[in-house]
Design an enzyme around this catalytic site. Structure first.
Site, PDB file in Angstrom:
ATOM      1  N   ARG A 117       0.847  -1.361  -0.100  1.00  0.00           N
ATOM      2  CA  ARG A 117       0.115  -0.101  -0.064  1.00  0.00           C
ATOM      3  C   ARG A 117       0.873   1.217   0.062  1.00  0.00           C
ATOM      4  O   ARG A 117       1.985   1.362   0.559  1.00  0.00           O
ATOM      5  CB  ARG A 117      -0.750   0.168   1.290  1.00  0.00           C
ATOM      6  N   THR A 391      -9.466   0.690  -9.551  1.00  0.00           N
ATOM      7  CA  THR A 391      -8.788  -0.287  -8.812  1.00  0.00           C
ATOM      8  C   THR A 391      -8.727  -1.721  -9.764  1.00  0.00           C
ATOM      9  O   THR A 391      -9.706  -1.580 -10.649  1.00  0.00           O
ATOM     10  CB  THR A 391      -9.313  -0.628  -7.537  1.00  0.00           C
ATOM     11  N   THR A 409      -4.192  -0.602  -7.256  1.00  0.00           N
ATOM     12  CA  THR A 409      -5.114   0.537  -7.414  1.00  0.00           C
ATOM     13  C   THR A 409      -4.140   1.594  -7.466  1.00  0.00           C
ATOM     14  O   THR A 409      -3.049   2.020  -7.047  1.00  0.00           O
ATOM     15  CB  THR A 409      -5.870   0.602  -6.251  1.00  0.00           C
ATOM     16  N   ASN A 411      -6.302   4.241  -7.065  1.00  0.00           N
ATOM     17  CA  ASN A 411      -7.580   4.957  -6.296  1.00  0.00           C
ATOM     18  C   ASN A 411      -8.562   5.214  -7.739  1.00  0.00           C
ATOM     19  O   ASN A 411      -8.925   4.176  -8.301  1.00  0.00           O
ATOM     20  CB  ASN A 411      -7.092   5.988  -5.388  1.00  0.00           C
ATOM     21  N   ASP A 433      -7.861   8.273   0.545  1.00  0.00           N
ATOM     22  CA  ASP A 433      -8.530   7.295   1.287  1.00  0.00           C
ATOM     23  C   ASP A 433      -8.189   7.361   2.770  1.00  0.00           C
ATOM     24  O   ASP A 433      -8.719   6.697   3.637  1.00  0.00           O
ATOM     25  CB  ASP A 433      -7.839   5.835   0.784  1.00  0.00           C
ATOM     26  N   GLY A 483     -13.548  -1.439  -7.146  1.00  0.00           N
ATOM     27  CA  GLY A 483     -14.932  -0.868  -6.651  1.00  0.00           C
ATOM     28  C   GLY A 483     -14.969  -0.071  -5.386  1.00  0.00           C
ATOM     29  O   GLY A 483     -16.243  -0.123  -4.747  1.00  0.00           O
ATOM     30  N   GLY A 484     -13.722   0.497  -4.882  1.00  0.00           N
ATOM     31  CA  GLY A 484     -13.716   1.397  -3.904  1.00  0.00           C
ATOM     32  C   GLY A 484     -14.535   0.402  -2.602  1.00  0.00           C
ATOM     33  O   GLY A 484     -14.606  -0.659  -2.333  1.00  0.00           O
TER      34      GLY A 484
HETATM   35  N1  GLY Z   1      -8.459   3.042  -3.452  1.00  0.00           N
HETATM   36  C1  GLY Z   1      -9.603   2.123  -2.830  1.00  0.00           C
HETATM   37  C2  GLY Z   1      -9.018   1.269  -1.659  1.00  0.00           C
HETATM   38  O1  GLY Z   1      -8.083   0.951  -1.512  1.00  0.00           O
HETATM   39  O2  GLY Z   1     -10.315   0.949  -1.205  1.00  0.00           O
END
Ligand code: GLY
Length: 580
Positions: A117, A391, A409, A411, A433, A483-484
């Site tokens: 991340r 993503t 992702t 984002n 986020d 899909g966030g």
């Molecule tokens: N950027 C979307 C997530 O990581 O949930």
């Protein structure tokens, strides 16, 4: 030409003709698009394979992965090659300028999870997106240079390679992407329209020419070449993480920041490190669920959802029945409320993981569940529902039974829209986020708190839920989706479709979806998904509903009882399976 040569020439022509015809074959599960250069772009939505399978957002990336597997690479080697290939062929979300999570189950049945991340730069601070009156400045965490977190992908891929590669040939895994970036690839209809849609934003944040903007609008069959990205990938092929976080590429990235008000510096890049984490593991009706721990909320929330519905016989309620939807939505409402309060980067905040995934805790949370009536979420003003949630996810099973579930992702679609000048890659807008201010919703309408406040070096909370499921100690399902905020509920529904409703990979993946996230207090339902009577009944029970465009792009591989790999790619985009 003598007779023998004429015969050979005829046979060659016939063979070429037969090859073209067979490669253009269209069956029930295969859509073949012919571009203007008459070369087929093959998209396979559902196939079964004996040995190995890849399901990803782009057919060329799936094929790159399968070629690595055929050359003796394992699922982790293939995942590295697919990650780099998607950075070229699926720029809306595939990336080297973002981050992600990889869940692994080895052929010996060991579990692992890699967190690559992004992190907040050292010069980030808690109030960086607030104005003098402490109000959130719209779009600052979404568009442009200040929106970018320190990228984690290249470090993550190298860590995965060092620990698990069977091929032991790093450059072999990056080379297909270099070729794709140099030679270019055929833009699909959906890609053309998504690039055209972002033209204005691309131009706003990039003052130099970029590969994604050309003189006129994109159309299907255009070729997208990315020579600067090819050079960056060459540096990565040659020098691994040092080819990205140090030297020419790092200098270009920092120069891009310095010229445009961004804050990522050379020290941020040098210090970035991905981390091995212990996956979160739980049981659901005799299956073992293995998923991603924080800084993703995905694994914990998924397990909470499954634990919450486990005491109920959802199978007897029926697929997409009012009762089943009501039960799932009420679980979602409670779990997303927990998410907003308790979830964040556990290197900075004490996440009560053991409690959150505990059966008794989730059943206590469901103790006020009323089968005939909707509960109320809090009174916070609901935010708008967004239709663009990017993503990307891919699922891989190799010939030895190793499995990788990887979600990655930048984002939102094309991230911050910033392309590093001279290096050709897009940077993420992952800073959105974080919770810019307690209780103020982010792009996905998600609210957060102290647990997910911005701090230098901290990882922003995610919903990504790469997941692997076992049955009786054997690999059963590899699944995930973009899909966030809807990622968690899409994976939840796909698993319930397979385990409770007995669907195969394709039916579970293609069936329509709904989503509730506590706030806004509405069930979001894919258009033309549910019968009007079901929606009426849900509304009479007190649920607010809203129709919306597609939810998620799920990639699923199910291992059938006979060992055959049943692979499905979501119908909602150009996603495609491949294998052998
Ligand atoms: N950027 C979307 C997530 O990581 O949930």
């Amino acid at each position: 030409m003598n007779v023998k040569n004429r015969y050979l020439s005829f046979m060659l022509t016939l063979l070429t003709f037969l090859m073209i015809v067979s490669s253009c074959r269209t069956d029930e599960n295969t859509q073949t698009q012919i571009d203007e250069f008459h070369l087929p772009i093959k998209i396979a939505k559902h196939q079964q394979y004996k040995n190995a399978a890849v399901s990803s957002a782009h057919h060329l990336a799936s094929e790159v992965g399968v070629q690595v597997l055929k050359d003796g690479g394992n699922a982790i080697d293939a995942a590295i090659a697919v990650q780099f290939a998607l950075a070229v062929t699926y720029p809306i979300a595939g990336n080297i300028g973002g981050g992600g999570f990889m869940v692994i189950r080895t052929e010996e049945g060991l579990y692992d999870a890699l967190d690559f991340r992004e992190t907040a730069p050292a010069n980030a601070n808690k109030d960086m997106y607030l104005d003098a009156d402490k109000n959130v400045i719209p779009n600052l965490s979404l568009l442009g240079h200040l929106a970018c977190g320190v990228p984690g992908v290249v470090d993550g891929m190298e860590k995965a390679f060092d620990k698990y590669s069977k091929l032991k040939n790093w450059s072999r895994l990056v080379e297909p992407s270099i070729e794709l970036a140099q030679r270019g690839f055929y833009v699909t209809n959906k890609q053309a329209s998504s690039l055209n849609k972002r033209r204005k934003e691309f131009k706003k944040v990039n003052d130099k020419p970029i590969a994604f903007v050309k003189g006129k609008a994109w159309k299907q069959g255009d070729i997208l070449t990315q020579p600067d990205l090819a050079k960056t990938l060459e540096a990565i092929a040659k020098n691994g993480r040092a080819g990205f976080y140090e030297g020419e590429v790092a200098n270009l990235l920092v120069e891009e920041m310095n010229q445009n008000g961004g804050i990522i510096n050379l020290e941020d890049l040098k210090k970035y490190t991905s981390k091995w984490r212990a996956p979160v593991v739980s049981d659901y009706r005799g299956y073992t669920i293995i998923s991603m721990p924080p800084p993703s909320s995905g694994g914990i929330a998924l397990i909470q959802l499954l634990n919450s519905i486990e005491p109920y016989n959802i199978e007897s309620m029926g697929f997409h029945s009012t009762e089943a939807i009501h039960l799932m939505v009420e679980a979602e409402r409670r779990v997303y409320a927990d998410r907003s309060k308790h979830l964040g980067d556990m290197d900075f905040y004490d996440v009560p993981i053991a409690t959150l995934i505990d059966d008794d805790y989730n059943q206590m949370r469901m103790s006020n569940f009323d089968p005939s009536k909707a509960s109320l979420s809090s009174e916070i003003e609901p935010s708008d529902i967004k239709e663009s949630e990017e993503t990307t996810h891919f699922s891989i099973v190799d010939q030895w039974g190793n499995a990788v579930s990887l979600t990655t992702t930048i984002n939102t679609g094309y991230g911050s829209k910033v392309v590093v000048d001279g290096a050709g890659f897009l940077l993420n807008n992952e800073m959105d986020d974080f919770s810019a201010k307690p209780g103020v919703p982010n792009f996905f309408g998600l609210v957060g708190n102290e647990a997910n406040a911005i701090a230098p070096g901290k990882r922003m909370l995610s919903s990504m839920s790469p997941t692997i499921v076992e049955k009786d100690g054997e690999l059963k399902i590899v699944v995930g989706t973009p899909g966030g905020s809807t990622i968690i509920t899409s994976v939840f529904q796909t698993i319930v479709n397979i385990i409770d409703f007995g669907m195969n990979a394709n039916a579970a993946t293609q069936s329509c979806r709904f989503h509730h996230q506590w706030l806004p207090d509405k069930i979001q339902i894919e258009e033309r998904c549910l019968d009007e009577n079901i929606i009426d009944t849900l509304e009479k029970m007190g649920h607010a509903t809203v129709s919306r465009k597609s939810i998620g792009k799920v990639e699923t591989i199910v291992v059938n009882d006979d060992g055959i790999l049943d692979a499905a790619a979501d119908r909602r985009n150009d996603d495609s399976v491949s294998g052998y």
